[in-house]
Design a protein around this motif. Structure first.
Motif, PDB file in Angstrom:
ATOM      1  N   UNK A  79       5.033  -2.381 -19.730  1.00  0.00           N
ATOM      2  CA  UNK A  79       4.588  -1.009 -18.261  1.00  0.00           C
ATOM      3  C   UNK A  79       5.569   0.322 -18.319  1.00  0.00           C
ATOM      4  N   UNK A  80       6.779  -0.280 -18.468  1.00  0.00           N
ATOM      5  CA  UNK A  80       7.786   0.769 -18.433  1.00  0.00           C
ATOM      6  C   UNK A  80       7.338   2.116 -17.620  1.00  0.00           C
ATOM      7  N   UNK A  81       7.234   1.743 -15.898  1.00  0.00           N
ATOM      8  CA  UNK A  81       6.770   2.506 -15.546  1.00  0.00           C
ATOM      9  C   UNK A  81       7.337   3.563 -14.884  1.00  0.00           C
ATOM     10  N   UNK A  82       7.270   4.835 -14.595  1.00  0.00           N
ATOM     11  CA  UNK A  82       8.052   5.723 -13.575  1.00  0.00           C
ATOM     12  C   UNK A  82       8.038   5.190 -12.263  1.00  0.00           C
ATOM     13  N   UNK A  83       9.812   5.966 -12.380  1.00  0.00           N
ATOM     14  CA  UNK A  83      10.102   5.037 -10.769  1.00  0.00           C
ATOM     15  C   UNK A  83      10.542   6.431  -9.929  1.00  0.00           C
ATOM     16  N   UNK A  84      10.124   5.758  -8.394  1.00  0.00           N
ATOM     17  CA  UNK A  84      10.230   7.061  -7.670  1.00  0.00           C
ATOM     18  C   UNK A  84      11.524   7.226  -7.397  1.00  0.00           C
ATOM     19  N   UNK A  85      12.257   7.933  -6.294  1.00  0.00           N
ATOM     20  CA  UNK A  85      13.590   8.658  -5.898  1.00  0.00           C
ATOM     21  C   UNK A  85      13.688   7.565  -4.828  1.00  0.00           C
ATOM     22  N   UNK A  86      12.675   7.361  -3.973  1.00  0.00           N
ATOM     23  CA  UNK A  86      12.823   7.310  -2.426  1.00  0.00           C
ATOM     24  C   UNK A  86      13.564   6.305  -1.607  1.00  0.00           C
ATOM     25  N   UNK A  87      14.011   5.499  -1.084  1.00  0.00           N
ATOM     26  CA  UNK A  87      13.822   3.581  -1.004  1.00  0.00           C
ATOM     27  C   UNK A  87      13.587   3.891   0.305  1.00  0.00           C
ATOM     28  N   UNK A  88      12.585   2.785   0.265  1.00  0.00           N
ATOM     29  CA  UNK A  88      12.061   2.613   1.691  1.00  0.00           C
ATOM     30  C   UNK A  88      12.894   2.841   2.948  1.00  0.00           C
ATOM     31  N   UNK A  89      14.254   2.198   3.011  1.00  0.00           N
ATOM     32  CA  UNK A  89      15.411   2.159   4.260  1.00  0.00           C
ATOM     33  C   UNK A  89      15.656   3.816   4.225  1.00  0.00           C
ATOM     34  N   UNK A  90      15.631   4.892   3.367  1.00  0.00           N
ATOM     35  CA  UNK A  90      15.822   6.208   3.347  1.00  0.00           C
ATOM     36  C   UNK A  90      14.172   6.753   4.362  1.00  0.00           C
ATOM     37  N   UNK A  91      13.523   6.199   3.531  1.00  0.00           N
ATOM     38  CA  UNK A  91      12.069   6.960   4.694  1.00  0.00           C
ATOM     39  C   UNK A  91      12.387   6.729   6.122  1.00  0.00           C
ATOM     40  N   UNK A  92      12.047   4.931   6.296  1.00  0.00           N
ATOM     41  CA  UNK A  92      12.153   4.889   7.103  1.00  0.00           C
ATOM     42  C   UNK A  92      12.272   5.537   8.514  1.00  0.00           C
ATOM     43  N   UNK A  93      14.557   5.790   8.356  1.00  0.00           N
ATOM     44  CA  UNK A  93      15.393   6.538   8.518  1.00  0.00           C
ATOM     45  C   UNK A  93      14.785   7.728   9.104  1.00  0.00           C
ATOM     46  N   UNK A  94      14.186   8.115   8.202  1.00  0.00           N
ATOM     47  CA  UNK A  94      13.487   9.984   8.002  1.00  0.00           C
ATOM     48  C   UNK A  94      11.801  10.028   9.312  1.00  0.00           C
ATOM     49  N   UNK A  95      11.670   8.802   8.684  1.00  0.00           N
ATOM     50  CA  UNK A  95      10.211   8.950   8.994  1.00  0.00           C
ATOM     51  C   UNK A  95       9.813   8.501  10.936  1.00  0.00           C
ATOM     52  N   UNK A  96      11.646   7.818  11.724  1.00  0.00           N
ATOM     53  CA  UNK A  96      11.166   7.556  12.351  1.00  0.00           C
ATOM     54  C   UNK A  96      12.504   7.841  13.201  1.00  0.00           C
ATOM     55  N   UNK A  97      13.043   8.723  12.683  1.00  0.00           N
ATOM     56  CA  UNK A  97      14.916   9.459  13.726  1.00  0.00           C
ATOM     57  C   UNK A  97      14.082  10.492  14.617  1.00  0.00           C
ATOM     58  N   UNK A 106      -3.168   7.416 -14.186  1.00  0.00           N
ATOM     59  CA  UNK A 106      -1.925   7.261 -12.936  1.00  0.00           C
ATOM     60  C   UNK A 106      -2.526   6.116 -12.083  1.00  0.00           C
ATOM     61  N   UNK A 107      -2.112   5.420 -12.526  1.00  0.00           N
ATOM     62  CA  UNK A 107      -1.636   3.437 -11.355  1.00  0.00           C
ATOM     63  C   UNK A 107      -0.300   3.793 -11.094  1.00  0.00           C
ATOM     64  N   UNK A 108      -0.300   3.987  -8.970  1.00  0.00           N
ATOM     65  CA  UNK A 108       0.428   4.105  -8.349  1.00  0.00           C
ATOM     66  C   UNK A 108       0.628   2.672  -7.201  1.00  0.00           C
ATOM     67  N   UNK A 109       1.556   2.331  -7.247  1.00  0.00           N
ATOM     68  CA  UNK A 109       1.474   0.815  -6.639  1.00  0.00           C
ATOM     69  C   UNK A 109       1.573   1.802  -4.766  1.00  0.00           C
ATOM     70  N   UNK A 110       0.926   0.696  -3.536  1.00  0.00           N
ATOM     71  CA  UNK A 110       0.732   1.265  -2.366  1.00  0.00           C
ATOM     72  C   UNK A 110       1.759   2.155  -1.938  1.00  0.00           C
ATOM     73  N   UNK A 111       1.769   3.098  -1.013  1.00  0.00           N
ATOM     74  CA  UNK A 111       2.521   4.112  -0.535  1.00  0.00           C
ATOM     75  C   UNK A 111       3.415   3.324   1.356  1.00  0.00           C
ATOM     76  N   UNK A 112       4.286   3.743   0.741  1.00  0.00           N
ATOM     77  CA  UNK A 112       4.924   3.525   2.350  1.00  0.00           C
ATOM     78  C   UNK A 112       4.314   3.975   3.649  1.00  0.00           C
ATOM     79  N   UNK A 113       2.920   4.889   3.040  1.00  0.00           N
ATOM     80  CA  UNK A 113       2.650   5.517   4.243  1.00  0.00           C
ATOM     81  C   UNK A 113       1.558   4.379   4.619  1.00  0.00           C
ATOM     82  N   UNK A 114       1.493   3.138   3.832  1.00  0.00           N
ATOM     83  CA  UNK A 114       0.197   2.759   4.683  1.00  0.00           C
ATOM     84  C   UNK A 114       0.782   1.344   5.059  1.00  0.00           C
TER      85      UNK A 114
END
Length: 257
Positions: free
Chosen positions: A239-257, A134-142
């Motif tokens: 490559x027809x990647x599998x896409x995650x459902x979590x958007x960056x904006x939502x993660x930012x609000x959740x992780x910095x709120x 499984x090749x994943x792109x960079x994580x928001x956490x990085x």
């Protein structure tokens, strides 16, 4: 079934262990702190006894060229040999989107790390054990680390290269599903739902966290010293990647709120 998660106490590993446990499987969270060391082979045979699948999400403790290569080659050989002895029928490994496109830059860049990841992938392909990489792109956490990589004083120099990052929860969900499926004897790519320019990704992070550093766009900065283009860090064509459902904006609000 019994599934062993190598690196089972790390960021992704902990989530995968929890996901598999919630689905009713017997899960072993394997790591040096749990007495299982892929570098030395300690505890491997006991951990793998009776396992049907092994999920390897362990990472090298060093991103330097030689230690990273030593880690992935030695760990890979020890783990795959132990899996053969134990009769494991599915080896799942987490790698990085674009690994084969990030190996060309020289000293001072992160290219040596990606050469080591490519060596790990090649060991898996040659092992004879049914596998899925499984090749994943960079994580928001990085993103914080990306910002730090380009920091000089109060300025952050970053290129505007295209990226498609994703949250670690979505990475773990994909790894979990793959571990419970049939081996594809090939590669699966996973990515976030949206594409960003690297400089803008970091600007949004700084704004959300109240960080006063300023991002300066410098397309010679590359990615951790690696020369990149807009195809380097996103899923490959077709490559027809599998896409995650979590958007960056939502993660930012959740992780910095």
């Amino acid at each position: 079934m019994k599934i062993v998660v190598i690196g089972g106490t790390g960021l992704i590993g902990t989530k995968v262990v929890n996901n598999l446990g919630e689905r009713g499987h017997e899960v072993v969270a394997a790591s040096p702190s749990k007495g299982v060391n892929t570098l030395t082979g300690e505890g491997l045979a006991a951990a793998l006894a009776g396992a049907e699948a092994v999920v390897d999400v362990a990472n090298s403790p060093s991103f330097e060229d030689e230690p990273a290569m030593e880690f992935f080659e030695t760990s890979g050989r020890n783990l795959l040999a132990a899996e053969k002895s134990a009769g494991v029928t599915h080896h799942v490994a987490l790698s990085v989107v674009g690994t084969d496109r990030l190996t060309g830059s020289g000293p001072g860049s992160l290219s040596g790390y990606f050469r080591a990841k490519l060596a790990q992938e090649n060991l898996i392909k040659a092992s004879g054990i049914p596998f899925t990489i499984i090749r994943a792109t960079q994580f928001f956490e990085f993103v914080k680390g990306i910002a730090q990589s380009g920091t000089a004083g109060s300025t952050i120099r970053l290129s505007s290269v295209l990226m498609q990052p994703m949250v670690s929860d979505d990475v773990a969900a994909a790894v979990t599903d793959v571990a419970l499926g049939q081996p594809v004897n090939g590669m699966i790519e996973v990515a976030g739902p949206d594409q960003f320019r690297q400089d803008e990704l970091v600007r949004q992070f700084l704004n959300a966290t109240g960080d006063s550093r300023k991002v300066v766009t410098d397309d010679n900065a590359g990615y951790f010293g690696i020369k990149v283009n807009d195809q380097s860090l996103i899923p490959g064509p077709g490559s027809n990647p599998r896409l995650g459902s979590t958007h960056y904006d939502d993660w930012l609000k959740r992780s910095t709120g």
